[in-house]
Design an enzyme around this catalytic site. Structure first.
Site, PDB file in Angstrom:
ATOM      1  N   ASP A 120       0.665  -0.977  -0.011  1.00 27.03           N
ATOM      2  CA  ASP A 120       0.090  -0.030   0.269  1.00 27.03           C
ATOM      3  C   ASP A 120       0.035   1.153  -0.130  1.00 27.03           C
ATOM      4  OD1 ASP A 120      -2.789  -1.437   0.057  1.00 27.03           O
ATOM      5  OD2 ASP A 120      -2.205  -1.236   2.360  1.00 27.03           O
TER       6      ASP A 120
ATOM      7  N   LYS B  61       1.942   2.248  -5.343  1.00 25.57           N
ATOM      8  CA  LYS B  61       2.338   1.753  -6.615  1.00 25.57           C
ATOM      9  C   LYS B  61       1.527   1.932  -7.681  1.00 25.57           C
ATOM     10  CE  LYS B  61       2.430  -2.613  -4.688  1.00 25.57           C
ATOM     11  NZ  LYS B  61       3.084  -2.145  -3.488  1.00 25.57           N
TER      12      LYS B  61
ATOM     13  N   GLY C 121      -4.436  -4.472  -4.076  1.00 21.08           N
ATOM     14  CA  GLY C 121      -5.238  -3.341  -4.771  1.00 21.08           C
ATOM     15  C   GLY C 121      -4.654  -2.180  -5.493  1.00 21.08           C
ATOM     16  N   HIS C 122      -4.250  -2.125  -6.462  1.00 16.72           N
ATOM     17  CA  HIS C 122      -3.817  -0.013  -7.164  1.00 16.72           C
ATOM     18  C   HIS C 122      -4.916   0.631  -6.938  1.00 16.72           C
ATOM     19  CE1 HIS C 122      -0.259  -3.503  -7.108  1.00 16.72           C
ATOM     20  NE2 HIS C 122      -0.374  -3.637  -6.558  1.00 16.72           N
TER      21      HIS C 122
ATOM     22  N   GLN D 138       2.404  -5.688  -2.830  1.00 12.35           N
ATOM     23  CA  GLN D 138       2.691  -5.884  -2.131  1.00 12.35           C
ATOM     24  C   GLN D 138       3.527  -5.151  -1.768  1.00 12.35           C
ATOM     25  OE1 GLN D 138       1.763  -9.183  -3.476  1.00 12.35           O
ATOM     26  NE2 GLN D 138      -0.364  -8.612  -2.783  1.00 12.35           N
TER      27      GLN D 138
HETATM   28  P1  IMP Z   1      -3.265 -12.719   1.367  1.00 11.66           P
HETATM   29  O1  IMP Z   1      -1.518 -12.326   0.788  1.00 11.66           O
HETATM   30  O2  IMP Z   1      -3.889 -12.362   0.972  1.00 11.66           O
HETATM   31  O3  IMP Z   1      -2.506 -14.519   1.761  1.00 11.66           O
HETATM   32  O4  IMP Z   1      -2.157 -12.348   3.170  1.00 11.66           O
HETATM   33  C1  IMP Z   1      -1.225 -11.893   3.503  1.00 11.66           C
HETATM   34  C2  IMP Z   1      -0.928 -10.846   4.671  1.00 11.66           C
HETATM   35  O5  IMP Z   1      -0.311 -10.183   3.910  1.00 11.66           O
HETATM   36  C3  IMP Z   1      -1.797  -9.717   4.896  1.00 11.66           C
HETATM   37  O6  IMP Z   1      -1.235  -9.500   6.572  1.00 11.66           O
HETATM   38  C4  IMP Z   1      -2.388  -9.565   4.340  1.00 11.66           C
HETATM   39  O7  IMP Z   1      -3.251  -8.008   5.053  1.00 11.66           O
HETATM   40  C5  IMP Z   1      -1.185  -8.388   3.911  1.00 11.66           C
HETATM   41  N1  IMP Z   1      -0.941  -8.375   2.057  1.00 11.66           N
HETATM   42  C6  IMP Z   1      -1.956  -8.915   1.194  1.00 11.66           C
HETATM   43  N2  IMP Z   1      -1.884  -8.151  -0.078  1.00 11.66           N
HETATM   44  C7  IMP Z   1      -1.315  -6.815   0.597  1.00 11.66           C
HETATM   45  C8  IMP Z   1      -1.579  -5.679  -0.762  1.00 11.66           C
HETATM   46  O8  IMP Z   1      -1.248  -5.663  -1.610  1.00 11.66           O
HETATM   47  N3  IMP Z   1      -1.399  -4.251   0.415  1.00 11.66           N
HETATM   48  C9  IMP Z   1      -1.226  -4.213   1.765  1.00 11.66           C
HETATM   49  N4  IMP Z   1      -1.142  -6.016   2.849  1.00 11.66           N
HETATM   50  C10 IMP Z   1      -1.126  -7.185   1.454  1.00 11.66           C
HETATM   51 MG    MG Z   2      -3.298  -2.343  -2.239  1.00 14.60          MG
END
Ligand code: IMP
Ligand code: MG
Length: 423
Positions: free
Chosen positions: A13, A16, A40-41, A221
């Site tokens: 977050d 990007k 979520g961009h 991420q």
């Molecule tokens: P997962 O990727 O859904 O398996 O989540 C694993 C961890 O990564 C959790 O703490 C999510 O909140 C975090 N996470 C996954 N995708 C994002 C992202 O795009 N932005 C921020 N945190 C993320």
């Molecule tokens: Mg995001």
């Protein structure tokens, strides 16, 4: 030509989406190399707000090719929803978007397994986005996954075998679920996916580079969520770091050019896990409100805190960052004091590196404090207008991080972006 890579240096977050959109005019091709709809961009321009999950951010510029690489995991149902909403808003993508046949498919049962595993973890849950990311990458590594290319031949057989295997696991977990609706939209997504160019993207990208095309790799991420180097086990299931662009696209390490590392002027995290500079007080709440720090995918409140230079130095090292991009500086416009973490105190001992075992309750950040700039920067168009205190903050960061900050964002719009060091 080499590829340039843009990635998040914190816990995701960092903004990007906006940066890729600002950088894309310089590139012919934009590609995603890892992650999936957990991303979520958010992009904002011409008064419109878009959230991209699986589709690269170059999609808004008609002349770009966008590629979803082999390292990505794709949910056909969510992909269809995302693609159709883009098309409805006047951004056609069937000709502009290619998808690797080697990208793995997120099955409806992967999403259910994600929820079931989280439920089984109880207090130690990761706080995933619930999109099935972990179970899909698990199947990939254990050689049980289904890939996008599989939808072209004998798909039903492969799907039913995978589903049966997942159902047996769900049964052993005593997890109740209803798959009907998920499966229906997913099957529609599979049919929809067949209308796209499904390609051998490693050949395509390398051929484009040979032909002199410029390629931007868009990370998802952040580095501190990397499965190897992040705050394990509170991480995502892919390599979010620069090396992920090599494995997630089939681009060799000697083909990596610039590495843009993106960070916020402060720090946030969603989900569980260590976050040394997290603020539980009014200041944290103020950052959340001013920065609109709520998850783009899940709507969850993001945890907020000061910038963490210990974690950032680590991220810069792991990624080989050549230039920094600082987002959301304007969120700090009205603070009397700005803090930056330069070390941690753990069990009374001071350290200046990110430790192996980092527990949330046992860590005290060591801060350097600076006066805030107390100026509305959102209307500025050049760095010459920056207040003295803001210049002091960025000088301090550049010295500590030993890397130039080349782009500074001072608001959500495309135009609110200041590029520095222009020759
Ligand atoms: P997962 O990727 O859904 O398996 O989540 C694993 C961890 O990564 C959790 O703490 C999510 O909140 C975090 N996470 C996954 N995708 C994002 C992202 O795009 N932005 C921020 N945190 C993320
Ligand atoms: Mg995001």
């Amino acid at each position: 030509m080499k590829v340039d890579v843009l990635l998040g240096l914190q816990w995701g977050d960092e903004g990007k989406g906006k940066v890729v959109d600002v950088l894309t005019p310089n590139y012919d091709v934009v590609v995603r190399f890892q992650g999936g709809p957990n991303a979520g961009h958010t992009l904002e321009f011409e008064g419109q707000k878009y959230v991209l999950r699986s589709i690269p951010s170059g999609i808004f510029q008609g002349d770009k090719l966008n590629v979803i690489g082999n390292g990505v995991v794709l949910d056909p149902a969510l992909f269809k929803a995302e693609a159709e909403s883009l098309e409805a808003s006047g951004h056609p993508l069937k000709e502009r978007l290619h998808i690797s046949k080697k990208a793995h498919l997120i099955l409806p049962t992967h999403r259910i397994l994600d929820a079931a595993y989280e439920a089984a973890k109880g207090k130690s849950k990761v706080g995933t986005t619930g999109k099935g990311i972990g179970p899909t990458y698990t199947d990939k590594v254990s050689r049980n996954g289904l890939r996008v290319g599989d939808i072209l031949h004998n798909f039903e057989e492969k799907y039913l075998a995978a589903k049966a295997r997942h159902e047996a696991i769900l049964k052993s977990l005593n997890y109740e679920y209803d798959i009907t609706e998920l499966e229906r939209t997913w099957m529609e997504g599979i049919e929809y996916l067949k209308q796209f160019h499904l390609v051998d993207s490693e050949h395509e990208i390398n051929n484009l580079l040979k032909a002199g095309k410029s390629v931007l790799c868009e990370g998802a991420q952040g580095t501190m969520l990397d499965v190897d180097f992040g705050s394990y086990p509170f991480v995502t299931s892919s390599n979010t770091i620069c090396a992920g662009a090599c494995t997630g696209l089939g681009v060799a390490p000697n083909k990596i050019g610039e590495v843009y590392g993106i960070m916020k002027a402060y720090c946030t995290r969603v989900g569980a896990g260590p976050f040394p500079t997290e603020l539980f007080d009014e200041t944290g709440k103020r950052i959340r409100d001013l920065g609109h720090e709520y998850g783009a995918v899940t709507g969850r409140e993001r945890r907020c805190g000061w910038i963490d230079l210990v974690a950032l130095k680590y991220a810069i090292m792991i990624n080989g960052v050549t230039q920094l991009i600082m987002m959301k500086s304007d969120v700090l416009d009205d603070f009397d004091t700005i803090k930056a973490c330069v070390g941690y105190k753990i069990g009374g001992k001071e350290i200046d590196y990110f430790p192996y075992d980092i527990k949330e309750d046992d860590i005290e950040p060591i801060y350097v404090e600076m006066p805030g700039w107390k100026t509305d920067m959102t209307k500025y168009t050049s760095e010459n207008e920056f207040p003295e205190e803001f210049n002091a903050y960025i000088d301090f960061l550049e010295t500590e991080l030993e890397t130039p900050i080349k782009i500074i964002s001072i608001g959500p719009d495309r135009d609110q972006t200041i590029v520095r060091y222009t020759e």
